[in-house]
Each structure stands twice: as structure tokens, then as C-alpha cells.
Design an enzyme around this catalytic site. Sequence first.
Site, PDB file in Angstrom:
ATOM      1  N   GLU A 168      -3.014  11.078 -11.301  1.00  0.00           N
ATOM      2  CA  GLU A 168      -2.899  11.081 -12.758  1.00  0.00           C
ATOM      3  C   GLU A 168      -3.771   9.964 -13.316  1.00  0.00           C
ATOM      4  OE1 GLU A 168       0.549  10.940 -16.200  1.00  0.00           O
ATOM      5  OE2 GLU A 168       0.948   9.969 -14.286  1.00  0.00           O
ATOM      6  N   HIS A 190       0.828  -1.202   0.000  1.00  0.00           N
ATOM      7  CA  HIS A 190       0.000   0.000   0.000  1.00  0.00           C
ATOM      8  C   HIS A 190       0.863   1.255   0.000  1.00  0.00           C
ATOM      9  CE1 HIS A 190       0.520  -0.572   4.441  1.00  0.00           C
ATOM     10  NE2 HIS A 190       0.692   0.730   4.397  1.00  0.00           N
ATOM     11  N   HIS A 196       2.536  12.152  -7.625  1.00  0.00           N
ATOM     12  CA  HIS A 196       1.145  11.782  -7.845  1.00  0.00           C
ATOM     13  C   HIS A 196       0.997  10.266  -7.755  1.00  0.00           C
ATOM     14  CE1 HIS A 196       3.023  11.620 -11.890  1.00  0.00           C
ATOM     15  NE2 HIS A 196       2.312  10.504 -11.996  1.00  0.00           N
ATOM     16  N   GLU A 227      -3.705   3.497   1.866  1.00  0.00           N
ATOM     17  CA  GLU A 227      -4.026   3.643   3.281  1.00  0.00           C
ATOM     18  C   GLU A 227      -4.248   5.127   3.534  1.00  0.00           C
ATOM     19  OE1 GLU A 227      -1.551   3.820   7.421  1.00  0.00           O
ATOM     20  OE2 GLU A 227      -0.994   2.229   6.028  1.00  0.00           O
TER      21      GLU A 227
END
Length: 132
Positions: free
Chosen positions: A122, A5, A74, A56
Site C-alpha cells: 500500500e 524486520h 499488505h 527480509e
Amino acid sequence: MRMLHTMLRVGDLEKSLWFYTTILGMNLLRQKEYPSGRFTLAFVGYGPEENNTVLELTHNWDVDHYELGNAYGHIALGVKNIFETCELIKKNGGNIVREPGPMKHGKTIIAFVEDPDGYKIELIDLSSRTLK
């Protein structure tokens, strides 16, 4: 090893959950409060954590705003039709900060949406993407 994550600190967990689930179509996979630490963790994604990388969202109860700094770039999401996706995001109240079009030095069609905390996501049109 595999990537599990990425963590983002968010100022308003409810706004962030709305954005990631309603605007971007992710699922809330799990959420837990940690009263002794005064924070809540919420995990969102497009599939189960067992075989998908997820986000998360960390909400520290005593913080409602973060400075993003200049190191963050991003998160990228692949989409099948970037023009339809952007229209749907706008229709649902999302903030497109760069309309779909070719990237500056390439042919891949991209767009950018901004979450409630100002993080950029993005969008990449998968049919135009090249990995070379």
C-alpha cells in the site's frame, strides 16, 4: 524493544530484488547464501538496519512459488506525492493494482502496487494521512 524486520518468502530472488530496489527505491543492505540450508536471505530497506525497519526476502532454493493465503494483508509505504510515485512505478514496469484515490471509508489517498510474488504494498500519500 523495536521492530527489526518483516520476512517475505519469494520465489525468484532476482525479480524480487529488482522490484524492491528499482521500482520501490530500497537499498540492498546485505545478502547471504546458506548452502547447507538451501536458502538465501536478502535484506532491503530505506536506511541502515541499526535504526530502520527493513524487509527480509527469503529465497528457498527449491521453491519457486508460494500460496499467499488469506491472512496476509499488505506492507505500507508513505510517499510524498502518490500520483507521481505511481506514474514512476508504472513507467519502470511496476504493477499498480489500485490507482491512487481516497480509501473507501476515509479521506486518506492510497494506492496499491503488487510485487512479483503477488504481495500487495500500500502506498499512502503522507499529506493526506491522518492518525486520529
